[in-house]
Write an enzyme that holds these catalytic residues in place. Structure first.
Site, PDB file in Angstrom:
ATOM      1  N   SER A   1      14.546  -8.400  33.507  1.00  0.00           N
ATOM      2  CA  SER A   1      13.815  -7.901  32.337  1.00  0.00           C
ATOM      3  C   SER A   1      13.699  -6.383  32.357  1.00  0.00           C
ATOM      4  CB  SER A   1      12.416  -8.526  32.286  1.00  0.00           C
ATOM      5  OG  SER A   1      12.481  -9.923  32.101  1.00  0.00           O
TER       6      SER A   1
ATOM      7  N   GLN B   1      11.635 -10.923  22.104  1.00  0.00           N
ATOM      8  CA  GLN B   1      12.837 -10.078  22.089  1.00  0.00           C
ATOM      9  C   GLN B   1      13.052  -9.427  20.722  1.00  0.00           C
ATOM     10  OE1 GLN B   1      15.693 -12.979  23.347  1.00  0.00           O
ATOM     11  NE2 GLN B   1      15.222 -12.749  25.530  1.00  0.00           N
TER      12      GLN B   1
ATOM     13  N   ASP C   1       9.439 -18.684  30.979  1.00  0.00           N
ATOM     14  CA  ASP C   1      10.540 -18.806  31.942  1.00  0.00           C
ATOM     15  C   ASP C   1      10.130 -19.539  33.221  1.00  0.00           C
ATOM     16  OD1 ASP C   1      12.376 -17.649  30.295  1.00  0.00           O
ATOM     17  OD2 ASP C   1      12.303 -15.672  31.224  1.00  0.00           O
TER      18      ASP C   1
ATOM     19  N   LYS D   1      24.507 -16.203  35.647  1.00  0.00           N
ATOM     20  CA  LYS D   1      23.907 -15.543  34.480  1.00  0.00           C
ATOM     21  C   LYS D   1      22.824 -14.554  34.899  1.00  0.00           C
ATOM     22  CE  LYS D   1      22.329 -16.733  29.833  1.00  0.00           C
ATOM     23  NZ  LYS D   1      21.249 -15.790  29.627  1.00  0.00           N
TER      24      LYS D   1
END
EC number: 2.5.1.19
Length: 414
Positions: free
Chosen positions: A20, A159, A298, A397
């Site tokens: 992040s 976001q 998350d 990822k």
């Protein structure tokens, strides 16, 4: 496939750089005229997508030497018409407002990226007469972004809010972002603002409104990327289930919302100590709790595993947005943990787990989702038999070396 046998976790681990913070630092550095040196960088697939997209937009060039990324920002060159975002929602949603320079630009996505909700910008940009064309694998935009007041629901992905925060300070006049409903994932919005502040950009909360002054400019800044609490959560939970671990490289006073994992573990009974050399987590008798995850989405996959480890009923709620991540994470965790022997029920925006303290083990699917794969690996700590994960390398990822890290702490990975 990866076969992970039951094991006890012991040792110390330097936590990888925060994904992040890395996204945010790269964007701010690209917008600052001059050189910024970002230390302790790790180019996972998502971070590489953001760095390459910024370069391809003509905003910067960068050099990566070891874990040091030097960003030559503020270039404002003619960029490419097509920008590849990989599978990174952050890359796409952060950069769309910055691309509104009057020329058409197409953002291409892979995997489930374009199946995830992307309509917020179409609604936000109506006032700007921005053309938005969406296909199965791309979004093409054309138009300009104007200063002004923008209304956005607070329960959409943070976001989108961060994307507007990057672009609005560069405009001529002042602007405001009005969040019209309860704000979810607010820590991520504040993380954006805190990184922007390091690069000379300021904004202010006024109730549910973020005031953004125009005519601001990003300034170069050198920084070291702090450790990633979202990633540390997997090892903290593994230790709370089966041993002990010293997590290094994390900032105790971090703005990362997923720092909350430490408070959750303490509330459930695990031993958590803040030491000079890191954060120490040790197994203890755990008790079930109810967890509102609206601000920490998350963490849900690994919290679901934690629910299986307690004896009693545990509820994870306000999790509806998890259906629109790299996978439908609520369904994925319910389905896969049930296959491993869990008593778990999936509701529209919650999971209810009747924990027994253990799982049977068996074969489970990652759903091509990095956080599902890592949570299933942690589930091996309370399994009677090995956990076999299909499509395990989706961890690239965010954490390419996850299985090596897990093995370094005593995990048995084949």
């Amino acid at each position: 496939m990866k076969k992970i046998a039951p094991s006890n976790i012991h040792g110390s681990l330097k936590i990888i750089p925060s994904k992040s913070v890395s996204h945010r630092a790269l964007i701010c550095a690209a917008l600052a005229k001059g050189d910024s040196v970002l230390k302790n960088m790790a180019f996972s697939e998502d971070i590489a997508a953001t760095a390459n997209a910024l370069r391809d937009m003509g905003l910067c060039e960068y050099e990566l030497t070891g874990d040091v990324c030097t960003v030559h920002g503020g270039l404002r060159r003619e960029g490419k018409q097509e920008i590849d975002c990989g599978e990174s929602g952050s890359t796409l949603r952060f950069l769309v407002p910055l691309a509104l320079d009057g020329k058409p630009r197409t953002f291409v996505g892979h995997g489930r990226l374009m199946k995830r909700p992307q309509g917020a910008y179409g609604r936000i940009f109506i006032r700007n007469r921005v053309e938005v064309e969406k296909t199965e694998n791309s979004i093409t935009i054309c138009g300009t972004l104007d200063s002004g007041e923008y209304a956005m629901p607070g329960d959409i992905s943070s976001q989108f809010v961060s994307g507007m925060l990057y672009a609005l300070p560069l405009l001529i006049n002042d602007s405001g972002i009005h969040l019209t409903t309860k704000i979810e994932s607010k820590p991520y919005i504040d993380l954006t603002r805190s990184v922007q502040k390091l690069f000379g950009i300021r904004s202010h909360w006024r109730g549910h409104i973020i005031d953004v002054s125009g005519r601001q400019g990003y300034r170069p800044h050198d920084m070291t990327i702090e450790g990633d609490y979202s990633h540390a959560a997997f090892f903290a939970v593994a230790a709370a289930l089966s041993g002990e671990v010293l997590l290094q490289g994390l900032e105790e006073d971090s703005d990362q919302g997923d720092r909350e994992i430490l408070g959750i573990l303490q509330c459930m009974g695990a031993d958590v100590e803040f030491r000079e050399d890191g954060i120490f987590v040790r197994k203890n008798v755990l008790r079930p709790v109810e967890i509102d995850v609206s601000q920490i989405p998350d963490l849900v996959p690994v919290l679901a595993v934690l629910g299986c480890a307690v004896k009693g009923k545990m509820r994870i709620y306000n999790a509806g947005r998890l259906r629109y991540k790299e996978s439908d994470r609520l369904h994925a965790m319910a389905h896969e943990l049930e296959k491993l022997g869990a008593d778990i029920t999936e509701y529209e925006d919650s999971l209810v787990i009747n924990g027994t303290g253990a799982l049977d083990g068996g074969e489970a699917d990652s759903h091509f989702d990095h956080r599902i794969a890592m949570a299933l690996a942690v589930a091996s700590c309370i399994a009677r038999e090995p956990v076999v994960i299909r499509d395990p390398m989706v961890v690239r990822k965010s954490a390419p070396n996850f299985y090596e890290e897990f093995a370094s702490l005593g995990g048995i990975v084949e």
